[in-house]
Design a protein around this motif. Structure first.
Motif, PDB file in Angstrom:
ATOM      1  N   ARG A  21      47.544  53.141  40.638  1.00 33.63           N
ATOM      2  CA  ARG A  21      48.468  52.080  40.234  1.00 33.63           C
ATOM      3  C   ARG A  21      49.247  51.544  41.437  1.00 33.63           C
ATOM      4  O   ARG A  21      49.450  50.330  41.570  1.00 33.63           O
ATOM      5  CB  ARG A  21      49.393  52.585  39.130  1.00 33.63           C
ATOM      6  N   ARG A  22      49.659  52.444  42.336  1.00 34.52           N
ATOM      7  CA  ARG A  22      50.353  52.004  43.560  1.00 34.52           C
ATOM      8  C   ARG A  22      49.439  51.108  44.390  1.00 34.52           C
ATOM      9  O   ARG A  22      49.872  50.081  44.909  1.00 34.52           O
ATOM     10  CB  ARG A  22      50.788  53.209  44.390  1.00 34.52           C
ATOM     11  N   ALA A  23      48.182  51.497  44.519  1.00 33.09           N
ATOM     12  CA  ALA A  23      47.226  50.707  45.302  1.00 33.09           C
ATOM     13  C   ALA A  23      47.014  49.325  44.672  1.00 33.09           C
ATOM     14  O   ALA A  23      46.899  48.324  45.396  1.00 33.09           O
ATOM     15  CB  ALA A  23      45.900  51.462  45.424  1.00 33.09           C
ATOM     16  N   MET A  24      46.973  49.268  43.360  1.00 30.71           N
ATOM     17  CA  MET A  24      46.804  47.977  42.682  1.00 30.71           C
ATOM     18  C   MET A  24      47.996  47.061  42.959  1.00 30.71           C
ATOM     19  O   MET A  24      47.820  45.869  43.236  1.00 30.71           O
ATOM     20  CB  MET A  24      46.634  48.191  41.171  1.00 30.71           C
ATOM     21  N   THR A  25      49.196  47.618  42.896  1.00 32.86           N
ATOM     22  CA  THR A  25      50.394  46.820  43.150  1.00 32.86           C
ATOM     23  C   THR A  25      50.425  46.357  44.601  1.00 32.86           C
ATOM     24  O   THR A  25      50.752  45.197  44.884  1.00 32.86           O
ATOM     25  CB  THR A  25      51.661  47.617  42.807  1.00 32.86           C
ATOM     26  N   ALA A  26      50.073  47.231  45.531  1.00 30.26           N
ATOM     27  CA  ALA A  26      50.034  46.855  46.951  1.00 30.26           C
ATOM     28  C   ALA A  26      49.022  45.730  47.178  1.00 30.26           C
ATOM     29  O   ALA A  26      49.273  44.803  47.958  1.00 30.26           O
ATOM     30  CB  ALA A  26      49.683  48.077  47.807  1.00 30.26           C
ATOM     31  N   HIS A  27      47.893  45.806  46.502  1.00 29.97           N
ATOM     32  CA  HIS A  27      46.869  44.757  46.592  1.00 29.97           C
ATOM     33  C   HIS A  27      47.457  43.403  46.185  1.00 29.97           C
ATOM     34  O   HIS A  27      47.270  42.396  46.879  1.00 29.97           O
ATOM     35  CB  HIS A  27      45.680  45.134  45.697  1.00 29.97           C
ATOM     36  N   VAL A  28      48.192  43.384  45.077  1.00 23.19           N
ATOM     37  CA  VAL A  28      48.783  42.124  44.597  1.00 23.19           C
ATOM     38  C   VAL A  28      49.879  41.657  45.545  1.00 23.19           C
ATOM     39  O   VAL A  28      49.949  40.472  45.896  1.00 23.19           O
ATOM     40  CB  VAL A  28      49.314  42.285  43.153  1.00 23.19           C
ATOM     41  N   ASP A  33      44.276  39.309  44.350  1.00 20.63           N
ATOM     42  CA  ASP A  33      44.208  38.956  42.936  1.00 20.63           C
ATOM     43  C   ASP A  33      43.084  39.750  42.288  1.00 20.63           C
ATOM     44  O   ASP A  33      42.473  40.597  42.924  1.00 20.63           O
ATOM     45  CB  ASP A  33      43.999  37.443  42.754  1.00 20.63           C
ATOM     46  N   PHE A  34      42.818  39.470  41.040  1.00 18.53           N
ATOM     47  CA  PHE A  34      41.789  40.192  40.293  1.00 18.53           C
ATOM     48  C   PHE A  34      40.703  39.245  39.769  1.00 18.53           C
ATOM     49  O   PHE A  34      40.144  39.452  38.715  1.00 18.53           O
ATOM     50  CB  PHE A  34      42.427  40.982  39.141  1.00 18.53           C
ATOM     51  N   ARG A  35      40.400  38.205  40.547  1.00 19.14           N
ATOM     52  CA  ARG A  35      39.378  37.243  40.118  1.00 19.14           C
ATOM     53  C   ARG A  35      37.961  37.764  40.270  1.00 19.14           C
ATOM     54  O   ARG A  35      37.075  37.300  39.572  1.00 19.14           O
ATOM     55  CB  ARG A  35      39.532  35.936  40.886  1.00 19.14           C
ATOM     56  N   ASP A  36      37.732  38.702  41.143  1.00 16.70           N
ATOM     57  CA  ASP A  36      36.373  39.172  41.396  1.00 16.70           C
ATOM     58  C   ASP A  36      36.127  40.593  40.915  1.00 16.70           C
ATOM     59  O   ASP A  36      35.264  41.286  41.445  1.00 16.70           O
ATOM     60  CB  ASP A  36      36.049  39.069  42.890  1.00 16.70           C
ATOM     61  N   VAL A  37      36.852  41.033  39.906  1.00 12.55           N
ATOM     62  CA  VAL A  37      36.652  42.371  39.358  1.00 12.55           C
ATOM     63  C   VAL A  37      35.305  42.409  38.641  1.00 12.55           C
ATOM     64  O   VAL A  37      34.942  41.487  37.912  1.00 12.55           O
ATOM     65  CB  VAL A  37      37.803  42.755  38.398  1.00 12.55           C
ATOM     66  N   ARG A  38      34.560  43.481  38.867  1.00  7.80           N
ATOM     67  CA  ARG A  38      33.232  43.641  38.259  1.00  7.80           C
ATOM     68  C   ARG A  38      33.182  44.907  37.431  1.00  7.80           C
ATOM     69  O   ARG A  38      33.842  45.894  37.737  1.00  7.80           O
ATOM     70  CB  ARG A  38      32.160  43.734  39.350  1.00  7.80           C
ATOM     71  N   SER A  39      32.386  44.876  36.385  1.00  7.04           N
ATOM     72  CA  SER A  39      32.156  46.072  35.570  1.00  7.04           C
ATOM     73  C   SER A  39      31.222  46.998  36.334  1.00  7.04           C
ATOM     74  O   SER A  39      30.622  46.589  37.332  1.00  7.04           O
ATOM     75  CB  SER A  39      31.538  45.670  34.229  1.00  7.04           C
ATOM     76  N   PRO A  40      31.068  48.239  35.885  1.00 12.06           N
ATOM     77  CA  PRO A  40      30.121  49.144  36.561  1.00 12.06           C
ATOM     78  C   PRO A  40      28.703  48.579  36.629  1.00 12.06           C
ATOM     79  O   PRO A  40      27.957  48.886  37.545  1.00 12.06           O
ATOM     80  CB  PRO A  40      30.172  50.408  35.700  1.00 12.06           C
ATOM     81  N   ARG A  65      45.941  45.885  35.340  1.00 12.14           N
ATOM     82  CA  ARG A  65      45.980  44.721  36.224  1.00 12.14           C
ATOM     83  C   ARG A  65      47.179  43.824  35.908  1.00 12.14           C
ATOM     84  O   ARG A  65      47.863  43.357  36.820  1.00 12.14           O
ATOM     85  CB  ARG A  65      44.669  43.931  36.127  1.00 12.14           C
ATOM     86  N   VAL A  66      47.449  43.594  34.628  1.00 16.88           N
ATOM     87  CA  VAL A  66      48.596  42.761  34.253  1.00 16.88           C
ATOM     88  C   VAL A  66      49.895  43.409  34.729  1.00 16.88           C
ATOM     89  O   VAL A  66      50.780  42.731  35.254  1.00 16.88           O
ATOM     90  CB  VAL A  66      48.622  42.500  32.734  1.00 16.88           C
ATOM     91  N   THR A  67      50.025  44.714  34.584  1.00 17.20           N
ATOM     92  CA  THR A  67      51.240  45.395  35.017  1.00 17.20           C
ATOM     93  C   THR A  67      51.384  45.318  36.536  1.00 17.20           C
ATOM     94  O   THR A  67      52.480  45.078  37.051  1.00 17.20           O
ATOM     95  CB  THR A  67      51.254  46.858  34.531  1.00 17.20           C
ATOM     96  N   ALA A  68      50.298  45.491  37.271  1.00 15.28           N
ATOM     97  CA  ALA A  68      50.348  45.380  38.736  1.00 15.28           C
ATOM     98  C   ALA A  68      50.751  43.966  39.149  1.00 15.28           C
ATOM     99  O   ALA A  68      51.536  43.779  40.091  1.00 15.28           O
ATOM    100  CB  ALA A  68      48.999  45.753  39.344  1.00 15.28           C
ATOM    101  N   ILE A  69      50.249  42.964  38.441  1.00 13.79           N
ATOM    102  CA  ILE A  69      50.616  41.575  38.742  1.00 13.79           C
ATOM    103  C   ILE A  69      52.094  41.355  38.448  1.00 13.79           C
ATOM    104  O   ILE A  69      52.807  40.718  39.228  1.00 13.79           O
ATOM    105  CB  ILE A  69      49.723  40.600  37.947  1.00 13.79           C
ATOM    106  N   ARG A  70      52.576  41.893  37.347  1.00 15.84           N
ATOM    107  CA  ARG A  70      54.000  41.746  36.988  1.00 15.84           C
ATOM    108  C   ARG A  70      54.888  42.303  38.099  1.00 15.84           C
ATOM    109  O   ARG A  70      55.925  41.738  38.422  1.00 15.84           O
ATOM    110  CB  ARG A  70      54.288  42.447  35.669  1.00 15.84           C
ATOM    111  N   LEU A  71      54.490  43.420  38.692  1.00 12.56           N
ATOM    112  CA  LEU A  71      55.285  44.049  39.744  1.00 12.56           C
ATOM    113  C   LEU A  71      55.056  43.441  41.130  1.00 12.56           C
ATOM    114  O   LEU A  71      55.947  43.485  41.969  1.00 12.56           O
ATOM    115  CB  LEU A  71      54.970  45.542  39.800  1.00 12.56           C
ATOM    116  N   GLY A  72      53.862  42.917  41.358  1.00 10.31           N
ATOM    117  CA  GLY A  72      53.518  42.530  42.717  1.00 10.31           C
ATOM    118  C   GLY A  72      53.479  41.053  43.035  1.00 10.31           C
ATOM    119  O   GLY A  72      53.382  40.665  44.193  1.00 10.31           O
ATOM    120  N   ARG A  73      53.575  40.199  42.039  1.00 12.98           N
ATOM    121  CA  ARG A  73      53.438  38.763  42.261  1.00 12.98           C
ATOM    122  C   ARG A  73      54.775  38.072  42.013  1.00 12.98           C
ATOM    123  O   ARG A  73      55.428  38.339  41.018  1.00 12.98           O
ATOM    124  CB  ARG A  73      52.358  38.218  41.317  1.00 12.98           C
TER     125      ARG A  73
END
Length: 169
Positions: A21-28, A33-40, A65-73
């Motif tokens: 979760r920390r890494a996701m927030t740092a990414h944002v 962003d999360f436009r290129d997220v892929r499934s397995p 992803r939504v929570t990371a965006i809320r914190l990071g954007r």
């Protein structure tokens, strides 16, 4: 774009560990962003927002992803390409559809899904593999995949708990 304040989570908490979760927030925060997220399987996997006839918008897939965006954007919104909207009805959510792998029916207006339902879904899949009807199992084991919605089941509350150990669900 889609405003975060309009979104309602369908899940009761986090499945991913705090380090992820920390890494996701740092990414944002670094402009990611999360436009290129892929499934397995390699297919695009945008945040899935279900829109109901009453206008409510529930996040079916993408709580982390939504929570990371809320914190990071700085601007509280999803960007075009990060999400897709699916038009749904409440009966579609409250009725199991085993042909479409919908094993966890619940009413998102009054209930939330638990963070990790993999074991429950595996139990349903095992019944199907044996040729048995899973509906009685699904009905009698709702406690294994959902609970009543609480006032704290919001993205604002999730953001406050983002880096804490998982103590709610």
């Amino acid at each position: 774009m889609l405003e975060l304040d309009a979104l309602i989570p369908t899940q009761s908490g986090f499945r991913l560990p705090p380090a992820t979760r920390r890494a996701m927030t740092a990414h944002v925060r670094s402009g990611g962003d999360f436009r290129d997220v892929r499934s397995p399987s390699g297919r695009p996997a945008p945040i899935v927002v279900d829109r109901f006839p009453d206008g409510r918008l529930f996040v079916r897939d993408g709580l982390h992803r939504v929570t990371a965006i809320r914190l990071g954007r700085a601007e509280p919104r999803l960007w075009t390409g990060e999400y897709r909207i699916c038009d749904m009805t409440y009966p579609m959510y409250t009725t199991a559809d085993v042909a479409d792998s919908w094993f966890t029916p619940f009413d998102p207006r009054t209930e939330v899904r638990l963070p990790d339902v993999a074991e429950f879904k595996a139990g349903v899949a095992a019944l199907l593999a044996e040729g048995r009807d899973p509906h009685p199992f699904i009905r009698s084991n709702r406690w294994r995949y959902c609970r009543d919605r609480r006032p704290t089941d919001t993205f604002e509350s999730f953001a406050r708990h983002w880096l804490l150990p998982d103590t709610f669900g």
